[in-house]
Each structure stands twice: as C-alpha cells, then as structure tokens.
Design an enzyme around this catalytic site. Structure first.
Site, mmCIF file in Angstrom:
data_model
loop_
_atom_site.group_PDB
_atom_site.id
_atom_site.type_symbol
_atom_site.label_atom_id
_atom_site.label_comp_id
_atom_site.label_asym_id
_atom_site.label_seq_id
_atom_site.Cartn_x
_atom_site.Cartn_y
_atom_site.Cartn_z
ATOM 1 N N GLN A 87 -3.414 8.068 -3.942
ATOM 2 C CA GLN A 87 -3.524 7.769 -2.511
ATOM 3 C C GLN A 87 -4.860 8.304 -1.987
ATOM 4 O OE1 GLN A 87 0.604 8.566 -0.499
ATOM 5 N NE2 GLN A 87 0.432 9.939 -2.253
ATOM 6 N N HIS A 105 -5.302 3.247 -1.713
ATOM 7 C CA HIS A 105 -5.737 3.311 -0.316
ATOM 8 C C HIS A 105 -7.246 3.217 -0.187
ATOM 9 C CE1 HIS A 105 -1.750 5.427 0.871
ATOM 10 N NE2 HIS A 105 -1.622 4.139 0.728
ATOM 11 N N CYS A 132 -24.553 -6.015 5.407
ATOM 12 C CA CYS A 132 -23.802 -6.162 4.148
ATOM 13 C C CYS A 132 -24.744 -6.716 3.072
ATOM 14 C CB CYS A 132 -22.648 -7.147 4.380
ATOM 15 S SG CYS A 132 -21.901 -7.762 2.845
#
Ligand code: BV8
Length: 232
Positions: A87, A105, A132
């Site tokens: 996680q 996650h 980006c």
C-alpha cells in the site's frame, strides 16, 4: 509454497517514513483522508501537490530497513512463489532488494497525466505543473491512488490471493479497503494467515496467527523461519 505479502506504512516506520495513523496526522496535521482525494486536488491542487512533493523529496533522506531487506531475501529464494503487494508509495522495497513490487496505491516516484493517462517516472516537484513528456499538457498529478479511486492491479492481486497457501500482512492498520479485506478473502480460499504488526491491527482477529513487535525484528525472523522450512 505460494506466499502473498501485503505491506503498509508500518514496514517503513523504522526507516523514518511517518505512518498515517500513529502520529496525529501525517503532514502538518492533515489527515490523509482529507488530502488524498480527487476532490481535495481539484479544490486545492497546490496544497496537494506540496503534500506529495514533500514526501517525494523526503525519500532521499530515508533508507530501507532490515524488514525490507528480508523480503528481498525471500523473493530471491521463492521467486514467482512470492507475490509482494504494498500500500506504500515509497521505493524502499525496491531499494531493499525486492524486484517485483506491486504498488496498489501508486508510487511517489511516478506522475500521472490527467490529459493522456501516461504514467511517467518522476523525481522532482510537480507543484509548478510541468508539461507531460507524453502530450506536453500541464496536467501531471501524483501517480497515487486517492480515496474513491480504484487501486492498481486488483484483478492480479485477487488471483494471487485465491492461490495463496500463506497470506502475511506487515505493518498495516487494516483501516483501508480493499487491502483490509485481503485477509478474509485469502482465508476463504484456503490460505493460512499471519499478521506481523507493532500492535494488533483493526483486522487482527481475522488472522490465524498474529505477532506483535517492530517489523525490523519480526520480518527477518519470520523470513529465516520460512527459508528454514523451504530449504529443509
Ligand atoms: C476503493 C495512497 C473502490 C495515498 C492511500 C466505508 C467503509 C469501508 C470502506 C470505505 C468506506 N468509505 C469509503 C471506503 C473505501 C475507501 C476506504 O477504505 N476508506 C476508509 C478510510 C474507510 N477506500 C478507497 O477509497 C480505495 N478505493 O475502495 O475503490 C474499489 C474497491 C475494490 C475494487 C475496485 C474498486 C482507495 C484507498 C486508497 C487510498 N490511498 N494511500 C497516500 O499514500 O498519500 S491509503 C493509505 O492509508 C495507505 O496507502 C494505506 O492503504 C492506508 C492505511 O495506511 P497503513 O499503511 O495501514 O498505515 P497506518 O498508519 O494506518 O498503519 C500503520 C500500521 O503500522 C499501524 O497498525 C501501526 O501499529 C503499525 N506500525 C507502526 N510502526 C511499526 C508498525 N508495524 C511494525 N513495525 C513498526 N515499526
């Protein structure tokens, strides 16, 4: 023997990475549930970006601990019979020697473009909204699964949980789903279940066995046990 290991913030605590629910709030008093949401990002993108920029920058000042290194040893011994799902969004498992880490996650050292969907390796800040590399638009956000978003790789995780002989949960409070439900899902499909955590988690009662103490002590001891069995 097929083993699935789930880790949470507790495995990185001894490396100096703050957990979410031990202190009172992870960062300047913010509860992770209040900052790690798409709504928080839409409302206060600057604050959310700074929350993750600070955690990404902090990675340079922490190192893997014996628990991470023990899981690296376990992977070298078990190969594909080990499925490690975390996680955590830090890179301490990788730096501790694990080569196959499933970040359900997401990861601090990755950015996600809201325009083209690219996931790109990213080590710098995002607060100045850089373009980006994929599409050039200034739509990069942390590549992190927030509350209300779908965790990465759930189909693959469930397949490994169904096949597991042993499910081990390390350093997690069992407060957040679907990760908190893995223990009962694995047990329903015949796995033995073991919790290694500082104190009993919210899900402790679901485990066949629970050992309590620091991960840096419990995990190397457990890995030695497993390797002793496997090599015997
Ligand atoms: C989803 C990334 C649908 C961000 C995180 C009502 C009821 C039930 C569920 C819900 C509900 N309302 C909403 C939900 C769903 C929600 C949820 O579970 N909410 C909770 C608050 C009730 N979940 C979601 O939204 C998830 N998405 O459900 O989508 C779906 C489901 C299935 C399939 C398809 C679609 C998405 C949740 C992801 C959120 N993102 N992290 C970031 O990092 O900033 S959550 C974050 O908190 C962590 O990633 C982790 O998952 C979670 C819990 O943290 P832990 O790792 O456990 O850390 P914590 O501090 O809590 O505990 C540390 C433990 O370590 C403690 O037990 C401590 O004792 C121990 N420890 C400390 N030191 C040591 C130690 N142990 C050993 N050694 C030590 N030295």
């Amino acid at each position: 023997m097929r083993v699935v290991v789930l880790t949470g913030a507790g495995i990185s605590a001894e490396s100096g990475v703050p957990t979410f629910r031990d202190a009172d709030g992870l960062w300047e008093g913010h509860r992770v549930e209040d900052v790690a949401t798409p709504e928080a990002y839409d409302a206060q993108p600057q604050l959310v970006q700074e929350f993750y920029d600070a955690r990404r920058a902090a990675l340079a000042h922490v190192a893997p601990n014996p628990a991470h290194e023990a899981l690296g040893r376990l992977e070298r011994a078990l190969g594909d019979d080990l499925f490690l799902v975390t996680q955590n969004i830090d890179d301490l498992h990788e730096r501790g020697g694990s080569q196959h880490v499933h970040h359900m996650h997401g990861e601090l050292r990755s950015a996600l473009c809201r325009a083209c969907g690219s996931r790109v390796a990213w080590d710098g800040p995002l607060v100045d909204f850089p373009g980006c590399p994929g599409c050039g638009l200034t739509e990069l956000r942390p590549d992190v699964v927030w509350f209300g978003e779908v965790p990465y790789g759930m189909d693959e995780i469930l397949v490994h949980l169904q096949r597991a002989d042993l499910f081990v949960s390390i350093g997690t409070s069992g407060a957040v789903y679907p990760a908190a439900g893995f223990v009962t899902f694995a047990a329903r499909h015949g796995a033995r279940t073991l919790e290694l955590n500082l104190v009993p988690s919210e899900g402790s009662a679901f485990f066949d066995e629970a050992r309590h103490g620091p991960a840096g002590v419990l995990v190397p001891a457990w890995v030695d046990e497993v390797l002793g069995e496997v090599m015997a």
